[in-house]
Design an enzyme around this catalytic site. Sequence first.
Site, short mmCIF file in Angstrom:
data_model
loop_
_atom_site.label_atom_id
_atom_site.label_comp_id
_atom_site.label_asym_id
_atom_site.label_seq_id
_atom_site.Cartn_x
_atom_site.Cartn_y
_atom_site.Cartn_z
N CYS A 262 0.86 -1.18 0.00
CA CYS A 262 0.00 0.00 0.00
C CYS A 262 0.90 1.23 0.00
CB CYS A 262 -0.87 0.02 1.25
SG CYS A 262 -1.81 -1.49 1.46
N GLU B 185 1.69 -10.28 -17.24
CA GLU B 185 1.27 -9.39 -16.15
C GLU B 185 0.48 -8.17 -16.64
OE1 GLU B 185 4.36 -7.79 -13.60
OE2 GLU B 185 5.70 -7.50 -15.27
N ARG C 63 1.51 1.54 -6.00
CA ARG C 63 1.72 0.59 -4.90
C ARG C 63 0.45 -0.19 -4.55
NH1 ARG C 63 6.39 1.82 -2.14
NH2 ARG C 63 5.66 0.66 -0.34
N LYS D 232 3.17 -2.65 -7.27
CA LYS D 232 4.56 -2.49 -7.65
C LYS D 232 5.51 -3.18 -6.69
CE LYS D 232 7.99 -0.71 -9.97
NZ LYS D 232 8.28 -1.42 -11.23
N GLU E 225 11.56 -13.46 -18.81
CA GLU E 225 11.14 -12.08 -18.60
C GLU E 225 10.13 -11.65 -19.68
OE1 GLU E 225 11.10 -10.10 -16.34
OE2 GLU E 225 10.97 -8.07 -17.11
N TRP F 20 -3.59 -1.93 -1.43
CA TRP F 20 -3.56 -3.22 -2.12
C TRP F 20 -4.03 -4.22 -1.07
CZ3 TRP F 20 -1.24 -8.06 -1.70
CH2 TRP F 20 -1.30 -8.86 -2.85
N ASN G 129 0.67 0.36 5.99
CA ASN G 129 1.22 -0.46 4.91
C ASN G 129 1.94 -1.63 5.56
OD1 ASN G 129 2.38 -1.47 2.54
ND2 ASN G 129 4.15 -0.11 2.72
N GLY G 130 1.61 -2.86 5.15
CA GLY G 130 2.27 -4.03 5.73
C GLY G 130 1.24 -5.00 6.26
N LYS H 34 6.40 -10.29 -18.78
CA LYS H 34 5.92 -8.96 -19.19
C LYS H 34 4.54 -9.08 -19.83
CE LYS H 34 7.65 -6.67 -17.43
NZ LYS H 34 8.62 -7.12 -16.51
N HIS I 91 9.66 -32.72 -24.15
CA HIS I 91 9.49 -33.60 -22.99
C HIS I 91 8.14 -33.39 -22.33
CE1 HIS I 91 13.55 -35.05 -23.36
NE2 HIS I 91 13.95 -33.79 -23.51
C1 AGP Z 1 7.93 -7.21 -12.60
O1 AGP Z 1 7.37 -6.65 -13.72
C2 AGP Z 1 7.07 -7.49 -11.49
N1 AGP Z 1 6.13 -6.48 -11.26
C3 AGP Z 1 7.64 -8.20 -10.29
O2 AGP Z 1 7.92 -9.49 -10.73
C4 AGP Z 1 8.90 -7.63 -9.59
O3 AGP Z 1 10.01 -7.73 -10.43
C5 AGP Z 1 9.13 -8.41 -8.29
O4 AGP Z 1 8.02 -8.26 -7.46
C6 AGP Z 1 10.39 -8.00 -7.57
O5 AGP Z 1 10.34 -6.67 -7.17
P1 AGP Z 1 11.64 -5.92 -6.65
O6 AGP Z 1 12.60 -5.87 -7.78
O7 AGP Z 1 11.16 -4.56 -6.24
O8 AGP Z 1 12.18 -6.71 -5.50
#
Ligand code: AGP
Length: 606
Positions: free
Chosen positions: A2, A486, A27, A601, A479, A75, A101-102, A483, A502
Site C-alpha cells: 500500500c 502481467e 503501490r 509495484k 522475462e 492493495w 502499509n504491511g 511482461k 518432454h
Molecule cells: C515485474 O514486472 C514485477 N512487477 C515483479 O515481478 C517484480 O520484479 C518483483 O516483485 C520484484 O520486485 P523488486 O525488484 O522490487 O524486488
Amino acid sequence: MCGIVGFAGTREAAPVLIDGLRRLEYRGYDSAGVAVSDGAAINVAKVKGYVKNLSDMTHDGADIRGRIGVGHTRWATHGAPNDVNAHPHMSSDGRFAVVHNGIIENYALLRQELTKNGYTFASDTDTEVVAHLLEMYYDGDARRAVMKAASRLEGSYSLGVICADGRLFAVREQSPLILGLGVGENYFASDVAALVPHTKNVIYLDDGEFAELTPDAITVYDVRGRAVEKPVSKVAWDVEAAEKGGYEHFMLKEIMEQPACFKATVEPRIKDGRIEFENFDLTDEELHDINRIIITACGSAGYAGQVGRYVIEELCRVPVSVELASELRYRNPIIDRHTLLVVISQSGETADTIAALRECKARGARVLAIVNVVGSTIAKLADHVIYTWAGPEIAVATTKGYTTQAAVLDMLAIWLADRLGLMEKERYDALVEALHAMPGQIQRAIDLNRGIHRLAKKLCKYNDIYFIGRNLDYAVCMEGALKLKEISYIFAEAYAAGELKHGTIALVEQGSLVVTLACYEPLFDKTMSNIEEVKARGAEVLAVALEGNRKILSKADDVIFVPRTDPLFNPIAQIVPLQLFAYYVAKERGCDIDKPKNLAKSVTVE
Ligand code: AGP
C-alpha cells in the site's frame, strides 16, 4: 504494497495528500482514503477503487477541511477491497485515525483481546486493531499511546496516525517510510515519489523508530521513546522523473528511458577503461574464499539474475544458482561464509527477498545487493550495495529496473573474472568497449521496432503464448513471458526450447503462438529445429533474431530484429522489443497497463 502519506502544515491537507496518493498509486489501487484534523475532530473520506474516485468524491480534497492529515492507497490483504475496509481506520471514540502499509501478523489475537475489552470492529482489516489499541492506551498523551500500541504489534508495518487534536505520527517497522522536511510544512510517505514535488530533503526512518511531525519540526524517537538525531539526505532526482512526461503510460516512458538509465548505471563505474564499484570491493583473499554464488530475488529481478547466472558462469567459472527468494527463505539452504549471496531488487523492499537475505546472512553468507532505491531495507541490510541508477520506476511492470539489473550483473561478471585472473586484457577491453556501446544499441533496438504495434495488433488475438529459447535466450524468455502475462493477462510461459518435446509440445497446436528467441548463435540451428517442430504442429512463430540474419526469414512467420551486441549482452537488447510487444498487445486488449489487475509495484508483504 500500500502507499501511505502524511502532511502537517498551515494550508489545507487533503489536496496535498490526494496528490501524494496519486504518485503512490502504483503501490496499490483497490481503494483510497484520507483523514484530516481541524484541531478538534477528524474528517474522513474513503472509497473503493482508484485515487480518482476519492478525488471526485471530495472535489480534489476541497470538501474535507483540516491542516494535518494522513492518506492511503490500498492493495488489499485482509478484507475485500470495499469502502469499509478502505483506510484510514478510526478508533471508536473518533480520537485516532490510522493508515497502514504491511501486515500485522498478530492481529487476530489482538482483535480477540480488544473485543473482550468491549471494542467493536467495523472492518475485516488487520489495521483496525491499531486504532483501537491507540484508544485503549490513550491517557492524555498521544505520543505515549502510539509507542505503547506499536509495542504490541508483530509483523511489518509503516503507520500514519493522526489524533483529533491535530498531532501527527509516523511509525516504521520493516516497511518503507520516509520523512520529508519542507518550509513551514512537513511530510511522510512510503516512497520519495510523493515527497519530491515538495522537498528533496528527506530522513530515512529505521525499523523501530517513530516520528512526530508538526508544520515546523520533525522529531524522531527510538523504540523506547528517546529522541534520536537523524541525518538528512538529499534525493537525487526531481519531480519530472516521477511524471509521465507526455507519454500515455509510465511503462512506455520507462521503456524509452532505458538507453539513458543503462548509461547512468554503467558509465560512472568505468574509470580509465577499468570497472570500479563505489561501495563494493573485495580483497584477493576474500575473493578466493568464495566458492559459489547464489542469486536470489523475486519476479523480474530473479529473471535478471538468470541472465547474470549465464554470464558469470561463462566468464568466472564459479558455480552460480538462482533461487526464488520465497523458496530460499524456507528451504534450510546449505550456505556458509564461502557463499556470495547476490540479492537483486528494484524496490529494495520486497518482503520475501528481505527474508531470504536475513536467512542467508545469518548462515554466514557475504551479501551483495543490487538495488535501485537508495536507503531501502535491502540496501541497509546488505554488506555491499551496487545501485542501479534507473531513477524512479512507477509502472508495475518493470522495464528499466530489469535492464539496469542485467547491466550491473554483466559488469560484476567482468569485474570478477578480471580479479580472478581469468580474463585476457584484450577481451576485457573489448567487453568494456561493448558496454559503452550498449546505450546506442538499446536505442537501436527501439528504433528497429517502431512498427511493433502493428505486430501486436495482428497477434493480440492469441490466448496461449509460449516463449522458447536456449541458453541466454531462455533467460530472456522468462522475462518476456512475464511482461506479457502481467499486463495483457494472456497465458504466456517460458520453456527451454530443448525441453519442449518432454511434455509441453503436447499443448502446441493451431492457434498457439510460439515466440522463439534465436539470438544465441552457437545453438541457432538447434533453435531452428524447434521452430520446425512447433510449425509442424500448426503453431504460428514470432522470432526474435539478430539484425542481418536472413535464415530466420524463411522459418518464422514474423521476425523482431535486434542489433548485434557482444553476445553476452544480447539479452538487454532483446528484451526491449519484447517489452514493447507486451505493451502494445495489452493496449490492443484495452488493459490498464500501469495498474494491472491483482498486482502492485512493490510486494512488501508475504
Ligand atoms: C515485474 O514486472 C514485477 N512487477 C515483479 O515481478 C517484480 O520484479 C518483483 O516483485 C520484484 O520486485 P523488486 O525488484 O522490487 O524486488
